[in-house]
Design an enzyme around this catalytic site. Structure first.
Site, PDB file in Angstrom:
ATOM      1  N   TYR A 135       0.829  -1.212   0.000  1.00  0.00           N
ATOM      2  CA  TYR A 135       0.000   0.000   0.000  1.00  0.00           C
ATOM      3  C   TYR A 135       0.865   1.264   0.000  1.00  0.00           C
ATOM      4  O   TYR A 135       0.451   2.319   0.482  1.00  0.00           O
ATOM      5  CB  TYR A 135      -0.925   0.024   1.227  1.00  0.00           C
ATOM      6  CG  TYR A 135      -1.996  -1.060   1.243  1.00  0.00           C
ATOM      7  CD1 TYR A 135      -2.126  -1.974   0.201  1.00  0.00           C
ATOM      8  CD2 TYR A 135      -2.883  -1.158   2.299  1.00  0.00           C
ATOM      9  CE1 TYR A 135      -3.105  -2.973   0.228  1.00  0.00           C
ATOM     10  CE2 TYR A 135      -3.865  -2.146   2.334  1.00  0.00           C
ATOM     11  CZ  TYR A 135      -3.960  -3.055   1.295  1.00  0.00           C
ATOM     12  OH  TYR A 135      -4.939  -4.032   1.329  1.00  0.00           O
ATOM     13  N   LYS A 185       4.838 -14.580   1.415  1.00  0.00           N
ATOM     14  CA  LYS A 185       4.504 -15.415   0.254  1.00  0.00           C
ATOM     15  C   LYS A 185       5.805 -15.546  -0.526  1.00  0.00           C
ATOM     16  O   LYS A 185       5.904 -15.182  -1.696  1.00  0.00           O
ATOM     17  CB  LYS A 185       3.392 -14.728  -0.564  1.00  0.00           C
ATOM     18  CG  LYS A 185       2.889 -15.520  -1.754  1.00  0.00           C
ATOM     19  CD  LYS A 185       2.181 -16.812  -1.400  1.00  0.00           C
ATOM     20  CE  LYS A 185       1.901 -17.603  -2.688  1.00  0.00           C
ATOM     21  NZ  LYS A 185       1.317 -18.934  -2.413  1.00  0.00           N
ATOM     22  N   ASP A 218      -1.388 -17.955   2.104  1.00  0.00           N
ATOM     23  CA  ASP A 218      -2.516 -18.843   1.765  1.00  0.00           C
ATOM     24  C   ASP A 218      -2.698 -19.905   2.865  1.00  0.00           C
ATOM     25  O   ASP A 218      -3.807 -20.160   3.335  1.00  0.00           O
ATOM     26  CB  ASP A 218      -2.345 -19.477   0.370  1.00  0.00           C
ATOM     27  CG  ASP A 218      -0.923 -19.943   0.074  1.00  0.00           C
ATOM     28  OD1 ASP A 218      -0.034 -19.801   0.949  1.00  0.00           O
ATOM     29  OD2 ASP A 218      -0.691 -20.472  -1.037  1.00  0.00           O
ATOM     30  N   ASP A 242      -4.138  -6.760   6.152  1.00  0.00           N
ATOM     31  CA  ASP A 242      -5.476  -6.227   5.887  1.00  0.00           C
ATOM     32  C   ASP A 242      -6.462  -7.375   5.689  1.00  0.00           C
ATOM     33  O   ASP A 242      -7.540  -7.420   6.296  1.00  0.00           O
ATOM     34  CB  ASP A 242      -5.413  -5.335   4.636  1.00  0.00           C
ATOM     35  CG  ASP A 242      -6.729  -4.655   4.332  1.00  0.00           C
ATOM     36  OD1 ASP A 242      -7.563  -4.508   5.247  1.00  0.00           O
ATOM     37  OD2 ASP A 242      -6.922  -4.251   3.163  1.00  0.00           O
ATOM     38  N   ASP A 246      -9.692  -8.994   8.391  1.00  0.00           N
ATOM     39  CA  ASP A 246     -11.133  -9.160   8.140  1.00  0.00           C
ATOM     40  C   ASP A 246     -11.528 -10.614   8.407  1.00  0.00           C
ATOM     41  O   ASP A 246     -12.626 -10.893   8.898  1.00  0.00           O
ATOM     42  CB  ASP A 246     -11.526  -8.759   6.700  1.00  0.00           C
ATOM     43  CG  ASP A 246     -12.088  -7.334   6.623  1.00  0.00           C
ATOM     44  OD1 ASP A 246     -11.510  -6.437   7.273  1.00  0.00           O
ATOM     45  OD2 ASP A 246     -13.105  -7.112   5.916  1.00  0.00           O
TER      46      ASP A 246
HETATM   47  C1  IPM Z   1      -8.493  -1.217   6.910  1.00  0.00           C
HETATM   48  C2  IPM Z   1      -9.081  -0.734   5.612  1.00  0.00           C
HETATM   49  C3  IPM Z   1      -8.103   0.195   4.897  1.00  0.00           C
HETATM   50  C4  IPM Z   1      -6.790  -0.527   4.738  1.00  0.00           C
HETATM   51  C5  IPM Z   1      -8.613   0.674   3.519  1.00  0.00           C
HETATM   52  C6  IPM Z   1      -9.935   1.347   3.656  1.00  0.00           C
HETATM   53  C7  IPM Z   1      -7.623   1.512   2.809  1.00  0.00           C
HETATM   54  O1  IPM Z   1      -9.459  -1.804   4.817  1.00  0.00           O
HETATM   55  O2  IPM Z   1      -8.125  -0.381   7.754  1.00  0.00           O
HETATM   56  O3  IPM Z   1      -8.389  -2.436   7.097  1.00  0.00           O
HETATM   57  O4  IPM Z   1      -6.678  -1.453   3.955  1.00  0.00           O
HETATM   58  O5  IPM Z   1      -5.850  -0.167   5.428  1.00  0.00           O
HETATM   59 MN    MN Z   2      -9.325  -3.699   5.801  1.00  0.00          MN
END
Ligand code: IPM
Ligand code: MN
Ligand code: NAD
Length: 347
Positions: A135, A185, A218, A242, A246
């Site tokens: 990023y 990876k 993975d 990231d 989630d």
């Molecule tokens: C998070 C979000 C952000 C990230 C996005 C919105 C840029 O997904 O904080 O996890 O990937 O850092």
């Molecule tokens: Mn995120």
């Protein structure tokens, strides 16, 4: 009396609802313990962009610098502003400008929360690199709109950046169960990820008390579901962290629970606290966003500010509420009812 000055950036969608809930909880716990909190709210958001043409003013970072911490809701309203514009105009610049290189994301089940896995002992701490990697924002597009168009997005991994996030992970493992899992990876990405693995091996020598394992991303995704109890601290790059967080959020019962701290470890600049989730356009305006992730993030803020008792009280209040079942089924209870129950649990 000790006093903390907090910048609030509620943002978009459900961001303002969950930030309001978190701030009410912070004010109440501060009063009960006996320290002062003051806040300044910044309207920076996609609505602000529509009005001004920018996500924050040109001197936005300078305006934030004086605060003890930043509490943020969520940024992004893709129907009005492309996500690549809104996030690169507000959230990501704050993380980078204040060198908040350690993104801490705790994933554990609060009492009474039934995650999708058949386990009640899920407790992982994800440490995500937060300022570079995939990023970094380096890259570009040429010959736009033509058949010869090229898009390049360059991952940047610096020795400074990789070393400091791994060291941070090792230190966290020392405070927990003494296990560190480093995620790369390096079978496919033979430059950056091999570099990361090499640094992991080198630093491991400084932490002989820590049990180090390395996994490919993975395999780690599968392990988090199949054998989560084999994991303690998980360290990963920006993109991998990231995605895994989630997944961690899902396992802990949903994005409404997952908290996050963007830490500037040397404390030379403010750190920022925000839930893992986004603005949730699909449920915004319904009043059913779970504010617990935001309240948990506020607890992490209080811990960072040096108010561990206040942080503990917030976490205990969250547990007291989830134990009753309130807030544990996504979409069932209102933000207001959960927020009020947390305030009541604070006594
Ligand atoms: C998070 C979000 C952000 C990230 C996005 C919105 C840029 O997904 O904080 O996890 O990937 O850092
Ligand atoms: Mn995120
Ligand atoms: P999201 O996290 O907003 O939503 C994903 C799913 O989780 C949705 O179904 C949503 O309803 C649910 N959800 C999220 N938070 C919840 C909560 N507190 N309570 C109950 N359910 C909740 O992810 P998305 O839909 O990919 O992104 C929406 C917008 O948010 C985009 O603009 C994205 O770029 C942005 N975003 C911002 C941040 C941030 O500011 N830190 C983080 C992630 C996404």
């Amino acid at each position: 009396m000790k006093s903390y000055n907090i910048a609030l950036i509620p943002g978009d969608g459900i961001g303002p609802d969950v930030t309001r809930a978190a701030w009410r909880a912070v004010e109440k716990v501060a009063l009960s313990i006996g320290f002062a909190v003051t806040s300044t709210e910044f309207p920076w958001s996609c609505a602000y962009y529509k009005k001004t043409g920018a996500m924050m003013p040109a001197d936005g970072i300078e305006q934030l610098r004086a605060f003890d911490a930043i509490l943020l809701g969520a940024v992004g309203w893709p129907a009005q502003v492309p996500d690549s514009v809104s996030l690169h105009g507000l959230l990501l610049p704050i993380r980078k400008a204040f060198v908040q290189y350690a993104n801490i994301r705790p994933h554990r089940l609060l009492p009474g929360v039934q995650g999708p896995l058949k386990t009640d002992a899920f407790d992982i701490l994800c440490i995500r690199e937060n300022t570079e990697g995939e990023y970094s924002g380096a890259g570009g597009r040429v010959h736009q709109g033509t058949p010869d168009e090229v898009a390049i997005e360059t991952s940047i991994f610096t020795r400074t950046g990789v070393e400091r996030i791994l060291r941070f992970g090792f230190e966290q493992a020392r405070k927990r169960r003494g296990k560190l899992a480093s995620v790369t990876k390096s079978n496919a990405q033979k430059h950056t990820m091999v570099f990361w693995d090499e640094i992991t091996t080198k630093l491991a020598a400084d932490y002989p008390d820590i049990e180090v394992s390395t996994y490919h991303i993975d395999a780690m995704a599968a392990r988090m579901v199949m054998a989560p109890n084999s994991l303690d601290v998980v360290v990963a790059s920006n993109l991998f962290g990231d995605i895994l967080t989630d997944l961690g959020a899902a396992i802990q019962g949903g994005l409404g629970f997952a908290a996050s701290a963007n830490i500037n470890p040397d404390r030379s600049q403010p750190s920022m606290f925000e839930p893992v989730h986004g603005s949730a356009p699909d449920i915004a305006h319904l009043g059913i966003a779970n504010p617990m992730a935001a309240i948990w993030s506020a607890a992490m803020m209080l811990e960072h500010l040096g108010e561990p008792e206040a942080a503990d009280r917030l976490m205990t209040a969250l547990s007291d509420v989830t134990r009753t079942g309130l807030g544990t089924v996504p979409g069932k209870d209102t933000t207001e009812s959960i927020a009020t129950a947390v305030l009541n649990a604070l006594g």
